[in-house]
Design a protein around this motif. Structure first.
Motif, PDB file in Angstrom:
ATOM      1  N   VAL A  48       0.848  -1.201   0.000  1.00  0.00           N
ATOM      2  CA  VAL A  48       0.000   0.000   0.000  1.00  0.00           C
ATOM      3  C   VAL A  48       0.884   1.252   0.000  1.00  0.00           C
ATOM      4  CG1 VAL A  48      -1.661   1.326   1.383  1.00  0.00           C
ATOM      5  CG2 VAL A  48      -1.978  -1.139   1.061  1.00  0.00           C
ATOM      6  N   GLN A  49       1.986   1.218   0.732  1.00  0.00           N
ATOM      7  CA  GLN A  49       2.861   2.393   0.859  1.00  0.00           C
ATOM      8  C   GLN A  49       3.717   2.644  -0.378  1.00  0.00           C
ATOM      9  OE1 GLN A  49       5.029   1.555   4.451  1.00  0.00           O
ATOM     10  NE2 GLN A  49       3.498   2.527   5.748  1.00  0.00           N
ATOM     11  N   VAL A  50       4.321   1.589  -0.915  1.00  0.00           N
ATOM     12  CA  VAL A  50       5.290   1.794  -2.010  1.00  0.00           C
ATOM     13  C   VAL A  50       4.834   1.218  -3.343  1.00  0.00           C
ATOM     14  CG1 VAL A  50       7.235   1.855  -0.395  1.00  0.00           C
ATOM     15  CG2 VAL A  50       6.650  -0.300  -1.535  1.00  0.00           C
ATOM     16  N   GLY A  51       3.736   0.504  -3.358  1.00  0.00           N
ATOM     17  CA  GLY A  51       3.270  -0.161  -4.578  1.00  0.00           C
ATOM     18  C   GLY A  51       3.546  -1.650  -4.484  1.00  0.00           C
ATOM     19  N   HIS A  52       2.647  -2.430  -5.047  1.00  0.00           N
ATOM     20  CA  HIS A  52       2.726  -3.886  -4.900  1.00  0.00           C
ATOM     21  C   HIS A  52       3.957  -4.489  -5.583  1.00  0.00           C
ATOM     22  CE1 HIS A  52      -1.119  -3.555  -3.046  1.00  0.00           C
ATOM     23  NE2 HIS A  52      -1.617  -2.967  -4.129  1.00  0.00           N
ATOM     24  N   LEU A  53       4.295  -3.990  -6.746  1.00  0.00           N
ATOM     25  CA  LEU A  53       5.465  -4.536  -7.440  1.00  0.00           C
ATOM     26  C   LEU A  53       6.767  -4.128  -6.747  1.00  0.00           C
ATOM     27  CD1 LEU A  53       4.355  -4.128 -11.156  1.00  0.00           C
ATOM     28  CD2 LEU A  53       4.239  -6.168  -9.710  1.00  0.00           C
ATOM     29  N   TRP A  54       6.848  -2.903  -6.222  1.00  0.00           N
ATOM     30  CA  TRP A  54       8.039  -2.480  -5.490  1.00  0.00           C
ATOM     31  C   TRP A  54       8.182  -3.266  -4.195  1.00  0.00           C
ATOM     32  CZ3 TRP A  54      12.012  -0.414  -7.568  1.00  0.00           C
ATOM     33  CH2 TRP A  54      11.890   0.451  -8.648  1.00  0.00           C
ATOM     34  N   ALA A  55       7.080  -3.544  -3.554  1.00  0.00           N
ATOM     35  CA  ALA A  55       7.128  -4.353  -2.328  1.00  0.00           C
ATOM     36  C   ALA A  55       7.658  -5.748  -2.641  1.00  0.00           C
ATOM     37  CB  ALA A  55       5.741  -4.435  -1.692  1.00  0.00           C
ATOM     38  N   THR A  56       7.166  -6.325  -3.728  1.00  0.00           N
ATOM     39  CA  THR A  56       7.627  -7.659  -4.138  1.00  0.00           C
ATOM     40  C   THR A  56       9.108  -7.625  -4.485  1.00  0.00           C
ATOM     41  OG1 THR A  56       5.421  -8.189  -4.955  1.00  0.00           O
ATOM     42  CG2 THR A  56       7.242  -9.540  -5.775  1.00  0.00           C
ATOM     43  N   LEU A  57       9.523  -6.610  -5.232  1.00  0.00           N
ATOM     44  CA  LEU A  57      10.936  -6.496  -5.600  1.00  0.00           C
ATOM     45  C   LEU A  57      11.815  -6.344  -4.357  1.00  0.00           C
ATOM     46  CD1 LEU A  57      13.043  -6.327  -7.851  1.00  0.00           C
ATOM     47  CD2 LEU A  57      12.680  -3.847  -7.865  1.00  0.00           C
ATOM     48  N   SER A  58      11.344  -5.590  -3.373  1.00  0.00           N
ATOM     49  CA  SER A  58      12.148  -5.408  -2.160  1.00  0.00           C
ATOM     50  C   SER A  58      12.303  -6.725  -1.410  1.00  0.00           C
ATOM     51  CB  SER A  58      11.539  -4.341  -1.255  1.00  0.00           C
ATOM     52  OG  SER A  58      10.340  -4.780  -0.671  1.00  0.00           O
ATOM     53  N   ILE A  59      11.234  -7.509  -1.335  1.00  0.00           N
ATOM     54  CA  ILE A  59      11.306  -8.806  -0.654  1.00  0.00           C
ATOM     55  C   ILE A  59      12.282  -9.738  -1.375  1.00  0.00           C
ATOM     56  CG2 ILE A  59       9.972 -10.906  -0.128  1.00  0.00           C
ATOM     57  CD1 ILE A  59       9.440  -8.583   1.786  1.00  0.00           C
TER      58      ILE A  59
END
Length: 164
Positions: A48-59
């Motif tokens: 929700v904060q950074v975007g779903h794809l960015w969250a996935t990329l960070s993980i």
């Protein structure tokens, strides 16, 4: 060149596991499952904060960095090079990010418990089929009454969590 037909999926060697190792692995797998619930709880707000794809990329970025360090310090690895493996064995690299993106999208809307039980129902349902047919080199375990009952109970849990 190696064929990538469905017939070759059953040609993978399955390791034999002694009962003592199974007893050690089961709690680790349960803990890993608990980790998935924590991951879902972290990913939803992050998405929700950074975007779903960015969250996935960070993980995946953090996970890749940790795996790189583990490989770096664990010494030489045995096994074939990636280009020697059947291409179907690399499908997990495609499925992992899809799984995490779905976690990131679903968790804020349906909750962690509903997300996890829905994932569990999909995992167990497909796992029973994989065992039944011996796909991916799995030891064949025919679907019997107990396995059907387990699937039914998981679907019942899904309905109860959804209603609760």
């Amino acid at each position: 060149m190696q064929s990538s037909s469905i017939d070759n999926i059953c040609d993978v060697a399955t390791p034999t596991t002694n009962p003592g190792l199974r007893l050690l692995l089961l709690p680790l797998v349960i803990l890993a499952g608990m980790g998935l619930s924590v991951e879902a709880g972290l990913l939803g707000p992050l998405g929700v904060q950074v975007g779903h794809l960015w969250a996935t990329l960070s993980i995946f970025g953090v996970g890749s960095a940790i795996l790189f360090l583990l490989l770096l310090f664990s010494g030489p690895q045995q096994g074939p090079a990636l280009n020697e493996l059947p291409r179907w064995q690399l499908i997990g690299g495609f499925l992992g990010p899809i799984y995490v993106v779905v976690l990131t999208l679903a968790t804020p809307h349906i909750g962690i418990a509903m997300t996890m039980i829905a994932i569990l129902s999909g995992q167990v349902g497909k796992s029973v089929l994989i065992d039944h047919f011996g796909w991916f080199g799995a030891t064949r375990k025919k679907v019997n009454g107990e396995r059907w009952l387990a699937l039914l109970l998981i679907v019942a849990a899904l309905v109860l969590i959804a209603r609760g």
